[in-house]
Motif scaffolding. Structure first.
Motif, short mmCIF file in Angstrom:
data_model
loop_
_atom_site.label_atom_id
_atom_site.label_comp_id
_atom_site.label_asym_id
_atom_site.label_seq_id
_atom_site.Cartn_x
_atom_site.Cartn_y
_atom_site.Cartn_z
N ARG A 1 4.45 -3.26 -5.38
CA ARG A 1 3.93 -3.31 -6.75
C ARG A 1 2.59 -2.59 -6.86
NH1 ARG A 1 5.85 -8.59 -9.89
NH2 ARG A 1 5.99 -6.93 -11.42
N PHE A 2 2.11 -2.03 -5.73
CA PHE A 2 0.78 -1.42 -5.71
C PHE A 2 0.86 0.10 -5.53
CE2 PHE A 2 -2.86 0.07 -3.13
CZ PHE A 2 -3.86 -0.16 -4.05
N ARG A 3 0.10 0.84 -6.34
CA ARG A 3 -0.05 2.29 -6.16
C ARG A 3 -1.53 2.64 -6.23
NH1 ARG A 3 1.81 4.94 -10.43
NH2 ARG A 3 1.99 3.01 -11.58
N ARG A 4 -1.86 3.75 -5.60
CA ARG A 4 -3.28 4.11 -5.56
C ARG A 4 -3.48 5.59 -5.85
NH1 ARG A 4 -7.38 1.95 -1.13
NH2 ARG A 4 -9.24 2.97 -1.93
N HIS A 5 -4.47 5.93 -6.64
CA HIS A 5 -4.86 7.33 -6.85
C HIS A 5 -6.29 7.48 -6.34
CE1 HIS A 5 -1.37 8.33 -9.23
NE2 HIS A 5 -1.57 7.26 -9.98
N ASN A 6 -6.44 8.31 -5.32
CA ASN A 6 -7.77 8.51 -4.73
C ASN A 6 -8.60 9.45 -5.59
OD1 ASN A 6 -7.54 6.80 -2.52
ND2 ASN A 6 -6.44 8.36 -1.35
#
Ligand SMILES: Cc1cc2nc3c(=O)[nH]c(=O)nc-3n(C[C@H](O)[C@H](O)[C@H](O)COP(=O)(O)OP(=O)(O)OC[C@H]3O[C@@H](n4cnc5c(N)ncnc54)[C@H](O)[C@@H]3O)c2cc1C
Length: 378
Positions: free
Chosen positions: A112-117
């Protein structure tokens, strides 16, 4: 419209908020600059541990922390002990990087987790959520945004409606914190004791405590005193602290703000958390602890209300009220610590006479767990 809840900011508040969103069984997308190792440490008082307990992470963080068993207050002028406050409930120091690791390990476990650096460049409230433009990642539609992007981020100005110039002017002080972490093996055993040490001087104070294998040291003073030879006059004549006079020790300088809490925390389905919501100087060691309480409250509000707007409204109402008094006390504590001349002598005399009792009274309310939070795990 996307159903995700976005977080901007990858400091303690942003990572804790991401944990909260996932713990509330929602999809989460985190925006923030690429991870850099956080430096130094924080002390977490019983209220911080209670919040971690609500988030189900108290044991994980505690396993990386140093339990402190006393706060010792001394005079910087003659090294006399002024007060000793035994710490009965959990009070511990932890490296910021270790705290971040515990959150990151938790949030990457779920799909359920996404990341944009990358940073958030622009946001706008739409009819059914929030439109976010991330640097180099284009447009994202989400149900809500938690802006945990610190004092200098875009969130505080955008959500509260204040201008960045007005924010800067309202927070500015003449105080600066000089911070260093030094390997305990390079220092006398005195620095390894599981004690939170506060040294009170003439307009200057020093805090140090162990974190893992280092000593975390913070010297607070007016900017005008923080010139090139400040270590020499501050430490040279003080027996246990004289090792800190070494000019080879590197100190990072951070300007300290005054407290500011009376702003609007929510705009539609955008809400503030952490330092972006409640700026306070570190004199009560509460900024990160309050950010953890924000996250615990966010989790419970998102669990209680299916609708993001209602959840954010409940969260903002509760937390903006709860944190105001703590921030005010942080300012007053700073003034007491910064006393000089006769006022400084009177402060030390009062601490010498009844310091234990005075500190207990002052801190009981600060350290009390937020009564609005229901502990679920340990
Ligand atoms: C000297 C000192 C000692 C302290 N000691 C203690 C202590 O002992 N105990 C305690 O509880 N607290 C302490 N604090 C306070 C504590 O450090 C903070 O309150 C806490 O770290 C919360 O920070 P934050 O995550 O809200 O903000 P920050 O740490 O400032 O993080 C904000 C994040 O947002 C990111 N960001 C900025 N703009 C954008 C954007 N546009 N898009 C996406 N991301 C963005 C930044 O890169 C950063 O990663 C201390 C503070 C100081 C200065």
């Amino acid at each position: 419209m996307g159903q995700d809840i976005a977080i901007s900011g990858t400091g303690v508040a942003g990572l804790a908020a991401a944990t909260a969103v996932i713990a509330a069984d929602r999809d989460c997308v985190l925006f923030g600059p690429p991870a850099q190792k956080m430096r130094g440490g924080v002390q977490l008082a019983p209220n911080g541990w209670a919040a971690l307990s609500v988030l189900g992470l108290a044991q994980d963080v505690l396993s990386r922390a140093t339990r402190l068993h006393e706060i010792t207050v001394r005079s910087l002028t003659n090294s006399a002990t002024l007060a000793r406050l035994p710490l009965k409930d959990v009070y511990a120091s932890v490296a910021r990087a270790d705290l971040a690791t515990v959150f990151e390990q938790k949030i990457v476990q779920t799909d359920r987790f996404r990341r944009h650096n990358t940073t958030v460049e622009q946001v706008s409230q739409t009819e059914d959520g929030v439109a976010i433009i991330g640097k180099d990642t284009g447009l994202h539609h989400v149900a809500g945004l938690v802006a945990a992007d610190g004092v200098a981020g875009f969130g505080r100005a955008f959500i509260s409606g204040q201008s960045e110039t007005a924010i800067r002017a309202s927070l500015a002080t003449d105080k600066v914190a000089l911070r260093s972490t030094i390997n305990l093996s390079d220092l006398p055993n005195f620095f390894s004791q599981a004690i939170s040490n506060l040294w009170l001087g003439d307009g200057v104070h020093i805090v140090h405590y162990p974190i893992a294998d280092s000593a975390n040291i913070v010297a607070t003073m007016p900017k005008t005193l923080a010139h090139s030879e400040w270590q020499d006059w501050l430490f040279r004549h003080n027996t246990p602290l004289q090792f800190l006079a070494d000019p080879a020790i590197k100190w990072a300088s951070t300007p300290l703000p005054r407290s500011s809490t009376g702003i609007c925390w929510r705009h539609g389905t955008m809400v503030l958390a952490g330092d972006a919501a409640h700026v306070m100087p570190p004199h009560l060691a509460q900024g990160a602890g309050q950010s953890l309480q924000d996250a615990a409250c966010l989790m419970q509000s998102l669990t209680q209300y299916a609708d993001v707007s209602s959840a954010f409204a409940a969260y903002a109402r509760h937390r903006s009220g709860a944190v105001a008094k703590i921030a005010q006390k942080a300012d007053i504590s700073g003034k007491i610590m910064a006393s000089s001349g006769l006022a400084g002598k009177l402060r030390n005399a009062a601490l010498d006479l009844g310091g234990n009792h005075l500190m207990q009274e002052w801190l009981a309310e600060v350290w009390a767990a937020d009564p609005g939070l229901r502990s679920q795990n340990t």
